[in-house]
Design a protein around this motif. Sequence first.
Motif, PDB file in Angstrom:
ATOM      1  N   THR A 150       0.829  -1.200   0.000  1.00  0.00           N
ATOM      2  CA  THR A 150       0.000   0.000   0.000  1.00  0.00           C
ATOM      3  C   THR A 150       0.871   1.261   0.000  1.00  0.00           C
ATOM      4  O   THR A 150       1.914   1.319   0.664  1.00  0.00           O
ATOM      5  CB  THR A 150      -0.916   0.009   1.237  1.00  0.00           C
ATOM      6  N   ASP A 151       0.429   2.265  -0.721  1.00  0.00           N
ATOM      7  CA  ASP A 151       1.188   3.513  -0.861  1.00  0.00           C
ATOM      8  C   ASP A 151       1.359   4.184   0.508  1.00  0.00           C
ATOM      9  O   ASP A 151       0.381   4.623   1.124  1.00  0.00           O
ATOM     10  CB  ASP A 151       0.444   4.454  -1.800  1.00  0.00           C
ATOM     11  N   PRO A 152       2.581   4.282   1.026  1.00  0.00           N
ATOM     12  CA  PRO A 152       2.782   4.908   2.345  1.00  0.00           C
ATOM     13  C   PRO A 152       2.456   6.400   2.349  1.00  0.00           C
ATOM     14  O   PRO A 152       2.043   6.947   3.377  1.00  0.00           O
ATOM     15  CB  PRO A 152       4.265   4.654   2.636  1.00  0.00           C
ATOM     16  N   LEU A 153       2.624   7.066   1.208  1.00  0.00           N
ATOM     17  CA  LEU A 153       2.331   8.493   1.144  1.00  0.00           C
ATOM     18  C   LEU A 153       0.850   8.761   1.389  1.00  0.00           C
ATOM     19  O   LEU A 153       0.490   9.702   2.098  1.00  0.00           O
ATOM     20  CB  LEU A 153       2.755   9.057  -0.209  1.00  0.00           C
ATOM     21  N   ALA A 154      -0.003   7.925   0.814  1.00  0.00           N
ATOM     22  CA  ALA A 154      -1.446   8.098   1.018  1.00  0.00           C
ATOM     23  C   ALA A 154      -1.813   7.888   2.485  1.00  0.00           C
ATOM     24  O   ALA A 154      -2.636   8.627   3.045  1.00  0.00           O
ATOM     25  CB  ALA A 154      -2.212   7.114   0.131  1.00  0.00           C
ATOM     26  N   LYS A 155      -1.192   6.912   3.134  1.00  0.00           N
ATOM     27  CA  LYS A 155      -1.479   6.678   4.549  1.00  0.00           C
ATOM     28  C   LYS A 155      -0.988   7.841   5.407  1.00  0.00           C
ATOM     29  O   LYS A 155      -1.703   8.301   6.319  1.00  0.00           O
ATOM     30  CB  LYS A 155      -0.825   5.362   4.997  1.00  0.00           C
ATOM     31  N   ASP A 156       0.204   8.325   5.116  1.00  0.00           N
ATOM     32  CA  ASP A 156       0.736   9.444   5.893  1.00  0.00           C
ATOM     33  C   ASP A 156      -0.100  10.702   5.699  1.00  0.00           C
ATOM     34  O   ASP A 156      -0.273  11.505   6.634  1.00  0.00           O
ATOM     35  CB  ASP A 156       2.185   9.719   5.483  1.00  0.00           C
ATOM     36  N   THR A 157      -0.632  10.886   4.498  1.00  0.00           N
ATOM     37  CA  THR A 157      -1.461  12.067   4.235  1.00  0.00           C
ATOM     38  C   THR A 157      -2.730  12.041   5.077  1.00  0.00           C
ATOM     39  O   THR A 157      -3.120  13.058   5.670  1.00  0.00           O
ATOM     40  CB  THR A 157      -1.831  12.132   2.738  1.00  0.00           C
ATOM     41  N   LEU A 158      -3.382  10.878   5.138  1.00  0.00           N
ATOM     42  CA  LEU A 158      -4.589  10.772   5.959  1.00  0.00           C
ATOM     43  C   LEU A 158      -4.270  10.988   7.434  1.00  0.00           C
ATOM     44  O   LEU A 158      -5.028  11.655   8.150  1.00  0.00           O
ATOM     45  CB  LEU A 158      -5.240   9.403   5.752  1.00  0.00           C
ATOM     46  N   ARG A 165      -6.572   5.113  12.819  1.00  0.00           N
ATOM     47  CA  ARG A 165      -6.076   3.860  12.235  1.00  0.00           C
ATOM     48  C   ARG A 165      -7.161   3.160  11.419  1.00  0.00           C
ATOM     49  O   ARG A 165      -6.894   2.651  10.334  1.00  0.00           O
ATOM     50  CB  ARG A 165      -5.596   2.931  13.367  1.00  0.00           C
ATOM     51  N   LEU A 166      -8.389   3.127  11.932  1.00  0.00           N
ATOM     52  CA  LEU A 166      -9.471   2.448  11.226  1.00  0.00           C
ATOM     53  C   LEU A 166      -9.799   3.156   9.920  1.00  0.00           C
ATOM     54  O   LEU A 166     -10.047   2.509   8.891  1.00  0.00           O
ATOM     55  CB  LEU A 166     -10.716   2.371  12.116  1.00  0.00           C
ATOM     56  N   ALA A 167      -9.808   4.475   9.943  1.00  0.00           N
ATOM     57  CA  ALA A 167     -10.103   5.236   8.731  1.00  0.00           C
ATOM     58  C   ALA A 167      -9.036   5.004   7.664  1.00  0.00           C
ATOM     59  O   ALA A 167      -9.349   4.868   6.477  1.00  0.00           O
ATOM     60  CB  ALA A 167     -10.205   6.724   9.059  1.00  0.00           C
ATOM     61  N   VAL A 168      -7.776   4.943   8.070  1.00  0.00           N
ATOM     62  CA  VAL A 168      -6.700   4.668   7.117  1.00  0.00           C
ATOM     63  C   VAL A 168      -6.867   3.281   6.519  1.00  0.00           C
ATOM     64  O   VAL A 168      -6.673   3.073   5.305  1.00  0.00           O
ATOM     65  CB  VAL A 168      -5.329   4.797   7.811  1.00  0.00           C
ATOM     66  N   VAL A 172      -7.685   3.600   2.592  1.00  0.00           N
ATOM     67  CA  VAL A 172      -6.476   3.447   1.787  1.00  0.00           C
ATOM     68  C   VAL A 172      -6.046   1.990   1.687  1.00  0.00           C
ATOM     69  O   VAL A 172      -5.883   1.441   0.591  1.00  0.00           O
ATOM     70  CB  VAL A 172      -5.322   4.300   2.365  1.00  0.00           C
ATOM     71  N   GLU A 173      -5.830   1.365   2.830  1.00  0.00           N
ATOM     72  CA  GLU A 173      -5.223   0.033   2.833  1.00  0.00           C
ATOM     73  C   GLU A 173      -6.132  -1.024   2.221  1.00  0.00           C
ATOM     74  O   GLU A 173      -5.677  -1.843   1.401  1.00  0.00           O
ATOM     75  CB  GLU A 173      -4.835  -0.354   4.263  1.00  0.00           C
ATOM     76  N   LEU A 174      -7.400  -1.031   2.609  1.00  0.00           N
ATOM     77  CA  LEU A 174      -8.300  -2.049   2.072  1.00  0.00           C
ATOM     78  C   LEU A 174      -8.523  -1.898   0.576  1.00  0.00           C
ATOM     79  O   LEU A 174      -8.420  -2.896  -0.165  1.00  0.00           O
ATOM     80  CB  LEU A 174      -9.636  -2.030   2.828  1.00  0.00           C
ATOM     81  N   PRO A 175      -8.793  -0.688   0.049  1.00  0.00           N
ATOM     82  CA  PRO A 175      -8.905  -0.565  -1.414  1.00  0.00           C
ATOM     83  C   PRO A 175      -7.616  -0.919  -2.141  1.00  0.00           C
ATOM     84  O   PRO A 175      -7.643  -1.523  -3.217  1.00  0.00           O
ATOM     85  CB  PRO A 175      -9.262   0.924  -1.610  1.00  0.00           C
TER      86      PRO A 175
END
Length: 268
Positions: A150-158, A165-168, A172-175
């Motif tokens: 999973t793209d770490p940049l997208a996770k860090d942005t959120l 954690r659940l929203a991320v 991001v992670e599940l899709p």
Amino acid sequence: MLRRVRGRQELWLGVLGVLLAFGVCEAVSRAGLVRRSYLPPASEVLTRAVELAGDQVFLDGILATLRAWALGLGLACAVAVPLGLLLGSVPVVDAATRAIVEFLRPLPSVALIPLVSLLLGSGTETKVALITYACVWPILFNTVYGLGETDPLAKDTLRAFGFGRLAVLLRVELPGTAPFIAAGIRISAAVALVLAVATEILAGFGEGLGIFIAQAGLATDGNRDVLAGVVWAGTLGLVINGVLVGAERRLFPWTPEQRAAAEQGARG
């Protein structure tokens, strides 16, 4: 456009391969290189397979096999996806369970058939349990691997915008992991069909495609029915794989393979 051309080429090459195999089997049997009682002509086997499509008892057996296949695969998804998300998201849990997972993963499901049959009998419960066990692993490891990609940049942005954690995980992670999960399900679908038929063959009684093959193998000159049953098993596997591949392409057009095809098409 390019993808359609490639798809047609693959289709025609596949048809050519099937016709070539059909011709070789037909020629070997007709030439007497192998006794017909061992290897009937491919035309006779295909004719018998078509005849079985009108046999209601045989079709009921097919439905029984597909029912066990669907139940086992569904249970495997229900177990493996949440567990994979947990292991991929919580390193402590992954480290604590790694030894158990690595111990259970190499155990062949076929070797467990006698034990599971002793505990659950030889009905649908045994087939579903074995299918579930065998199918959990591809889905589980694909889910864990997908989380790692999973793209770490997208996770860090959120996280920077205050998402928890659940929203991320959900946004991001599940899709991002979904294409990997789909690939694991496609692999497991083939494993599930193999286990369903193999369990029925070893059981020797009841209903199902494997039961038909096993009973035909015990009959005098039953090889034609055995091979006709094998044709049906192969056809089911081919159809299931085709449906799942088509679903992946429609649901996840952003995967690397699809993006590469789209880029090549744009350049062409």
